[in-house]
Structures are given as structure tokens and as C-alpha cells.
Design a protein around this motif. Structure first.
Motif, PDB file in Angstrom:
ATOM      1  N   UNK A 340       0.765 -92.273 -17.359  1.00  0.00           N
ATOM      2  CA  UNK A 340       0.008 -91.415 -18.269  1.00  0.00           C
ATOM      3  C   UNK A 340      -1.007 -90.542 -17.543  1.00  0.00           C
ATOM      4  N   UNK A 341      -1.190 -90.745 -16.248  1.00  0.00           N
ATOM      5  CA  UNK A 341      -2.138 -89.941 -15.504  1.00  0.00           C
ATOM      6  C   UNK A 341      -3.535 -90.524 -15.560  1.00  0.00           C
ATOM      7  N   UNK A 342      -4.484 -89.927 -14.840  1.00  0.00           N
ATOM      8  CA  UNK A 342      -5.858 -90.431 -14.792  1.00  0.00           C
ATOM      9  C   UNK A 342      -6.632 -90.050 -16.052  1.00  0.00           C
ATOM     10  N   UNK A 343      -7.690 -90.800 -16.321  1.00  0.00           N
ATOM     11  CA  UNK A 343      -8.598 -90.426 -17.404  1.00  0.00           C
ATOM     12  C   UNK A 343      -9.317 -89.139 -17.020  1.00  0.00           C
ATOM     13  N   UNK A 344      -9.365 -88.208 -17.945  1.00  0.00           N
ATOM     14  CA  UNK A 344     -10.004 -86.919 -17.669  1.00  0.00           C
ATOM     15  C   UNK A 344     -11.028 -86.532 -18.722  1.00  0.00           C
ATOM     16  N   UNK A 345     -11.453 -87.515 -19.541  1.00  0.00           N
ATOM     17  CA  UNK A 345     -12.439 -87.230 -20.583  1.00  0.00           C
ATOM     18  C   UNK A 345     -13.128 -88.522 -20.994  1.00  0.00           C
ATOM     19  N   UNK A 346     -14.291 -88.373 -21.596  1.00  0.00           N
ATOM     20  CA  UNK A 346     -15.019 -89.491 -22.184  1.00  0.00           C
ATOM     21  C   UNK A 346     -15.316 -89.153 -23.635  1.00  0.00           C
ATOM     22  N   UNK A 347     -15.038 -90.107 -24.527  1.00  0.00           N
ATOM     23  CA  UNK A 347     -15.288 -89.923 -25.962  1.00  0.00           C
ATOM     24  C   UNK A 347     -16.408 -90.850 -26.401  1.00  0.00           C
ATOM     25  N   UNK A 348     -17.293 -90.322 -27.234  1.00  0.00           N
ATOM     26  CA  UNK A 348     -18.429 -91.078 -27.764  1.00  0.00           C
ATOM     27  C   UNK A 348     -18.091 -91.623 -29.147  1.00  0.00           C
ATOM     28  N   UNK A 349     -18.299 -92.912 -29.311  1.00  0.00           N
ATOM     29  CA  UNK A 349     -18.115 -93.544 -30.621  1.00  0.00           C
ATOM     30  C   UNK A 349     -19.467 -94.073 -31.092  1.00  0.00           C
ATOM     31  N   UNK A 350     -19.902 -93.617 -32.266  1.00  0.00           N
ATOM     32  CA  UNK A 350     -21.132 -94.140 -32.851  1.00  0.00           C
ATOM     33  C   UNK A 350     -20.964 -94.238 -34.360  1.00  0.00           C
ATOM     34  N   UNK A 351     -21.683 -95.191 -34.936  1.00  0.00           N
ATOM     35  CA  UNK A 351     -21.396 -95.607 -36.305  1.00  0.00           C
ATOM     36  C   UNK A 351     -21.521 -94.494 -37.345  1.00  0.00           C
TER      37      UNK A 351
END
Length: 740
Positions: A340-351
Motif C-alpha cells: 500500500x506504500x508509505x503513510x503520507x498523511x496524518x488525520x486528526x480524530x476528536x470527539x
């Protein structure tokens, strides 16, 4: 349904008032503090919004545009990074969602506040604020959901999710054993002091509740002193401009409450693998590749080119770092061989984004509370930020608990970014239980302290403040009884720096014979120092200069070069500039100085040599200037005024917590954003102060009148008797009746 709610909310504050004066009365005391009296809850909310716009029009304008991601259009390039984050995290859309989930009464109450703001602006409240003309901007309408957006914007970074970037980089560069060395409140963290003394320890026999929230000092101030009265409530407290009610600090006459930051971890970052497939964006989740929501937005930058950002939202959350066209995240290059390739993003999860809940139902309930049980019931629905709360009532009731929503998930989620494609890192349906401490369990009978330490909220977080402030407050309060409200100023302003002990211990181990004459004299002087960071103390200034040199030498040490060198985390290309304060290693080293001087990657003999070298350098400067000459306030202003700001005592780990960045600057931007003492014997014996004044209008008599008091730890009286207040006439709002 949505149109019906908007119509109902729009009528909440203005029914029958077209062309008439607002349905509330405004009074002011000798300090210009607004006192609002109205005939009902919605009229009171309208009045609070109205008078806030009278006093803080420019501040509200900036906060509104920070929510929308449009502040750079008149503030310029310095605001552009924030606008990009606001758009990528979908702040405005989240505020709309949370507003739509409110019950009808709370929605109408919030809408009435927003309408009050809009009406005051419509009659020219903003014309008193010169910043509008300086930036060429005009106020816009406030939507009913705007107050929720202001709250979200103010607290998005409050829990410090960027600290997970730092911990991830720390693990990658120095290994996981380095993480505990830096597990202290960082330079981007907001904290507070708070303490409750029961009647057994006071002169009146009733409780006293006192403290001071520590935030980045902004001008106008982040807290607004206000008094709100109607047939349903009569409450005084500190409001957040742009938000109705009194979320953090209040006194109804029968019950008082206050909060500190629980230092809880309730936001997660997920490492995402994103790709573009035709016109679509896909993310690699636990079930494989899946299409996600994506669109672009463009915003203006005064004096610069427009900026276009791609807004991507996966099943985990909104993308805040990287994107489908970005290269691998720092440290992810080794993942390039995976299918699937390397991670290239970060996602924020908040309530709030996940649930559409922010907890605003708490706010009107607090205004009508009469007992600690009612305060506790009100905060049961609170979401974020997660707080530790103290409360006391006139019947002897006491409360010490955490409030907010902390998701239940694996421990790894708290430490750093986790893989989005592993289902085990998902959130469970039920949150973490919130701890509470009954009065019978308090370590000191009749005394509770909250100062961001690893105490009541320990199970909820990762990084906490050292115990120095909490321990010092307990020591001061247990040293005597018979406390009165006015006595609390001595606690607010205590400057003892217990965290100096480890560095001074190393200093004491140095052989004087191996030092130069000036260094020997400075060593003797610092070892004899009383460890108070008083503004007039020359020895405190000499200690601060010595400490700064220690920090600089540690930062340059080869063992830490991976953090501070030219390829350090703060300079990594993959992270947006808005996150750099959390990644700046020299500041992190300064805040973790105790751990690094007693353990860690620098060997003991090298630490001693480093301290000796720092002492020799610091001894070369024999300027006899006091700490206050170096340690001056540096508040944030959207438009700089060019004022000279006062000197103040204290330091990061003092009760008088005025946080500079040792090794970088002695100036401080974080400190007491307000002070309060709530007296449960008689509310009008309570005291409070803010850094600047009640007004946010430059040149107003009450724009700076509290600054000299705040500098010295002084407090102004709380006045709630309307017979002692001055009525203020109000301008007539616009006629909104239909054209005939």
C-alpha cells in the motif's frame, strides 16, 4: 427541520423589539466591568453578546475569522498557517454540526447571544476599535453556530495533539526510552492553578475557592469579567468572549466553581496512506482502499498570493499533515516496500467532529446551579476541553472531579500517531470513566489543589506538569488557618522555584578549585540564593542566565543533536509551520531540564562538565540587573500596538507561573490570564483581576486600568449589588420589521 430551527433561534432574542431598545439593561462598576440584567434567559444571552461586542468588537471579529479560516485576508501572512489548519480541520462545519445537535432551548439561547453580537456591531460598536480601520476590514454577520466555532477554535490545540508529533519524532530519533524524559507539560500547553479551602481553614467558616488560569496572554484578554442576572439566575464570573455563559469560573451566590486543564489526552492522530485515483482520493483503512471526502478551498492573504488547500477527511478524521500527493511522512520511508506504500498523511480524530457534540448544554445549566450537585449534573454533558473541576456551595457541599469526554482506546494512541489501517486503534463506544475525589479522600483535610499535576486526572493523560506548583500551594495553605479572600493574593504571587533544586545540586558538586574566580563567586551566590524568582531579585536573574546557558549547551550536545541539529523535527519538511512550537527541541529540553540533568542520554560526568562550562560563561556577565528587567510580558496581539510591557516575577514552575523559554528568551507569553477568589460566605467579598482591563478598545479608560494591579498581584472587588452600579444607556438596534 434546519430552517425551522434557524427561524426559531432568530426570533429568540428580538421578538417584538424592532426599533426598540434591547430587552436588557447594562450597568458598569468602577472598573468598567459589565453587569447585565434581563427578564429571561434568552434576553440575558442576547445582552451578554451585545455588551461583549461593545467592549470586544475587534477581538470577536478576529475570533470569527479564525473559525472561518479567513483571518489572513486582513491580518496577512502571519495568520495564513492558522487559516489553513482551520479549513483542513473543518472547524466551521464542525461548529454547524454541533449546533444542529443541540436541544431546542440551548440552540435558541446560543443563537440569542450571536444575535446580540450582530446587533451591537450593526449599531457601530466596531467603530470605536481602530484596528478595523488599520486593517481595512469590516465586521460580518454572526451565525447562530459561531459561538461554538469560537470555542472549537480556541481549544483545538489545547490538548496538544501536536505533542504526538514530538513524541513520534523523539521515539524515532532517540528511541522509546527517551519519551519519559520529556513527559512534562510542554511549551505549547495551557495550565492553571486552583485551590479550595473549606470553612475549617477560613476566618468566615465558609469555603474559599481561588486560582488563576495560565494561558497565552492575549490583548484583549481571553477572559471577560461579567455579571449576568435574570429571574432565573444571578451569577458573576469569567466568560470567554464570543461564547455565552460562564464555562470555566463562576459564582451564583450559592455555589462557585473553577477548573484547570486536566492534561487529558482525548485527540488522536492516525497515519494515513492516501492516493489519488482519477478525480477521487482514497485512503487505506482496515478494510483496504476506500474513497474519502476531498475538496479544495482557496483563501486570501493580505499582501500575498491566495492559498489553496485540499481538505481531506477519512473515516478516522480530517487530514492535518500531508495529503494524497505528498511524499512519505518523516520516518516513513522504510514503508515504501509495502504493497500500500508509505503513510503520507496524518488525520486528526476528536470527539466534536465524530459525534457532533461539544457540551454546550452545560453552559445554561451552570448559570442556574445552586449546589455542587447541580454543578456536577451540569458538567456531566461536557465534552472538551477535559477539565478538573472544583466547586463549593453555601451548604457545605464540596466537589472535586474531572469533566469531559476521553475516548477509550489503546494506550499507543496516546503516545503518538498510530496506523489507520489497523482496526485495533479504533475508538470504543464507551468513554473512559471520569475520576472524582470525595472530600473524605483529600490528602489534606479541608484542602484540595489542582495544578495540572499527575493527580486526580492521572489515568486520563500522558504529559503532566511537575508537582512543584501543587506542592507549594499545599505548603502555603496548610501553614496557617483563618484565611480570608484578600490573603489569597500572597498565594497567587508566590515565586519560590522548587525546580531549581536539581541544577543547583549539580552546581554544588562542582569543585571550586577547578573554576575561575568569577565562576566561584557566582557559584557561591547561587547556592546561597533563596530560590525566589522575584522581579526585583538580581540573584534570580543570574540563575536564569546560568540556566539558559545550560539549556543551550545541552541542546548542542552530540547525544541530542538528532533533535536540535539542522535536520531536527522543527525543520522537517513534512510538518506545517503551525505545529513547529511543539517540535522545537530547545524549548522541549528547557522544560525537561530536571530529567535531563538527572538521567537520560548525557552521561553524568558530561553533565557536570556541561554545568561547569555554563557557569563560566554566565559568570562573564556581571550585570547587576534584576529578574524583572529580563522577564517581561510579551502578549499576543492580532495587530501589534508597539506598547512597552511590564516586568513581572515568577517562572514556569512557580505558583506565579510566567513561562519563558530558557535558552531562547526570558520574555514570557504564557501566564495568569485572570485571577479570582470566590468567597462562599459573602459573594461581594470575592475578588478578581485580568491582565489588562474590561475593555478591549485601545485608549478606553478601562483598557489598561487593571494592568498595574495584575503585575503586582492585586485584585479588584466583585460587586453584584445593582444599587452600587452605574446604569449605561444603550444605542437602539436596527429596525428589522418587514418593509411596508
Amino acid at each position: 427541520m434546519r430552517a425551522e430551527r434557524a427561524d426559531r433561534a432568530g426570533r429568540a432574542g428580538r421578538a417584538g423589539r424592532a426599533g426598540e431598545r434591547p430587552g436588557f439593561q447594562l450597568f458598569r462598576d468602577d472598573w468598567g466591568i459589565p453587569h447585565v440584567r434581563a427578564g429571561g434567559a434568552r434576553e440575558l444571552a442576547y445582552g451578554q453578546g451585545y455588551v461583549t461586542a461593545l467592549d470586544r468588537a475587534w477581538q470577536l471579529h478576529v475570533e470569527q475569522h479564525r473559525v472561518l479560516g479567513t483571518s489572513a485576508a486582513f491580518l496577512g501572512a502571519d495568520a495564513a498557517d492558522w487559516d489553513g489548519l482551520a479549513r483542513r480541520t473543518r472547524l466551521a462545519d464542525t461548529a454547524r454540526r454541533c449546533y444542529e445537535r443541540l436541544d431546542a432551548d440551548t440552540a435558541a439561547w446560543v443563537a440569542a447571544y450571536a444575535e446580540g453580537v450582530g446587533d451591537a456591531l450593526a449599531v457601530g460598536a466596531h467603530e470605536r476599535a481602530p484596528e478595523f480601520a488599520r486593517t481595512g476590514s469590516e465586521p460580518g454577520p454572526w451565525e447562530p453556530w459561531t459561538p461554538l466555532g469560537v470555542w472549537l477554535s480556541t481549544h483545538l490545540l489545547f490538548a496538544g495533539f501536536p505533542a504526538k508529533l514530538w513524541r513520534g519524532e523523539l521515539t524515532r530519533r532517540l528511541g522509546p526510552d527517551a519519551v519519559p524524559l520529556f513527559a512534562t507539560d510542554g511549551p505549547g500547553t495551557s495550565g492553571s492553578n486552583g485551590w479550595l479551602v473549606t470553612g475549617d481553614r477560613t476566618a468566615s467558616g465558609a469555603a474559599l475557592l481561588a486560582g488563576d488560569p495560565h494561558r497565552f496572554i492575549e490583548d484583549p484578554g481571553v477572559y471577560q469579567q461579567i455579571h449576568l442576572a435574570s429571574p432565573e439566575c444571578d451569577v458573576v464570573g469569567l466568560a470567554v468572549p464570543g461564547v455565552p455563559g460562564l464555562a470555566h469560573f463562576g459564582h451564583t451566590g450559592q455555589v462557585a466553581w473553577a477548573i484547570t486543564n486536566a492534561m487529558a489526552d482525548y485527540q488522536d492522530l492516525y497515519r494515513e496512506r492516501l492516493r489519488r485515483t482519477g478525480d477521487a482520493v482514497e485512503a487505506y483503512g482496515p478494510g483496504g482502499w476506500e474513497e474519502v471526502a476531498a475538496h479544495t478551498e482557496t483563501y486570501q492573504v493580505a499582501g500575498g498570493e491566495p492559498v489553496t488547500v485540499e481538505v481531506v477527511e477519512t473515516a478516522r478524521g480530517t487530514v492535518v499533515v500531508g495529503g494524497p500527493d505528498a511524499g512519505p511522512l518523516p520516518g516513513e520511508e522504510g514503508e515504501a516496500q509495502s504493497e500500500a506504500g508509505p503513510a503520507n498523511a496524518l488525520a486528526l480524530r476528536h470527539h466534536p467532529r465524530v459525534s457532533g457534540r461539544l457540551g454546550f448544554e452545560t453552559l445554561p445549566a451552570l448559570l442556574t446551579a445552586r449546589t455542587v450537585a447541580e454543578v456536577s449534573a451540569a458538567v456531566d454533558s461536557w465534552v472538551e476541553p477535559v477539565n478538573v473541576l472544583l466547586a463549593a456551595d453555601t451548604e457545605g457541599g464540596l466537589l472535586h472531579r474531572a469533566a469531559g469526554y476521553v475516548p477509550r482506546r489503546p494506550a499507543a494512541n496516546r503516545l503518538g500517531p498510530v496506523p489507520a489501517w489497523e482496526a485495533d486503534h479504533g475508538w470504543q463506544d464507551e468513554p473512559e470513566p471520569l475520576p472524582e475525589a470525595p472530600a473524605a479522600s483529600w490528602a489534606e483535610p479541608g484542602l484540595a489543589v489542582m495544578a495540572n499535576e499527575r493527580g486526580l486526572a492521572g489515568p486520563l493523560g500522558t504529559e503532566f506538569a511537575p508537582p512543584y506548583r501543587a506542592d507549594r500551594i499545599r505548603a502555603l495553605l496548610t501553614a496557617r488557618t483563618g484565611w480570608r479572600a484578600a490573603d489569597m493574593a500572597a498565594v497567587h504571587t508566590d515565586t519560590h522555584l522548587a525546580s531549581a533544586r536539581p541544577l543547583l545540586a549539580l552546581l554544588g558538586r562542582l569543585d571550586p578549585a577547578g573554576l575561575g574566580e568569577s565562576a566561584r563567586h557566582l557559584r557561591e551566590r547561587l547556592l546561597a540564593w533563596d530560590r525566589h524568582m522575584a522581579a526585583d531579585s538580581v540573584d534570580a536573574a543570574r540563575y536564569a542566565a546560568f540556566r539558559a546557558e545550560v539549556v543551550r549547551l545541552l541542546a548542542a550536545h552530540p547525544a541530542l543533536a538528532g533533535l536540535t541539529g539542522p535536520d531536527g523535527p522543527a525543520r522537517a519538511d513534512g510538518y506545517p509551520p503551525v505545529f513547529r512550537p511543539w517540535l522545537f527541541a530547545t524549548a522541549r529540553i528547557a522544560y525537561a531540564l530536571e530529567s535531563l540533568l538527572t538521567g537520560g542520554p548525557v552521561a553524568e560526568d558530561e553533565r557536570l562538565a556541561l554545568v561547569a562550562a555554563a557557569l563560566e560563561t554566565a559568570a562573564q556577565d556581571d550585570t547587576e540587573q534584576p529578574w524583572g528587567a529580563l522577564h517581561r510580558l510579551a502578549p499576543w496581539q492580532a495587530v501589534a500596538s508597539g506598547e512597552e510591557w511590564p516586568s513581572v516575577g515568577g517562572d514556569h514552575d512557580c505558583v506565579l507561573s510566567t513561562s519563558s523559554l530558557p535558552g531562547i528568551t526570558h520574555l514570557f507569553a504564557r501566564g495568569p490570564a485572570a485571577r479570582y477568589v470566590w468567597d462562599l460566605a459573602r459573594r461581594d467579598d470575592s475578588l478578581w483581576a485580568v491582565p489588562f482591563g474590561a475593555s478591549g478598545v485601545p485608549g478606553d479608560p478601562h483598557a489598561r486600568d487593571q494592568l498595574p494591579l495584575w503585575r503586582e498581584g492585586g485584585l479588584v472587588p466583585v460587586v453584584t449589588d445593582f444599587a452600587r452600579l452605574r446604569p449605561v444607556p444603550l444605542p437602539t438596534p436596527p429596525d428589522r420589521s418587514p418593509a411596508r
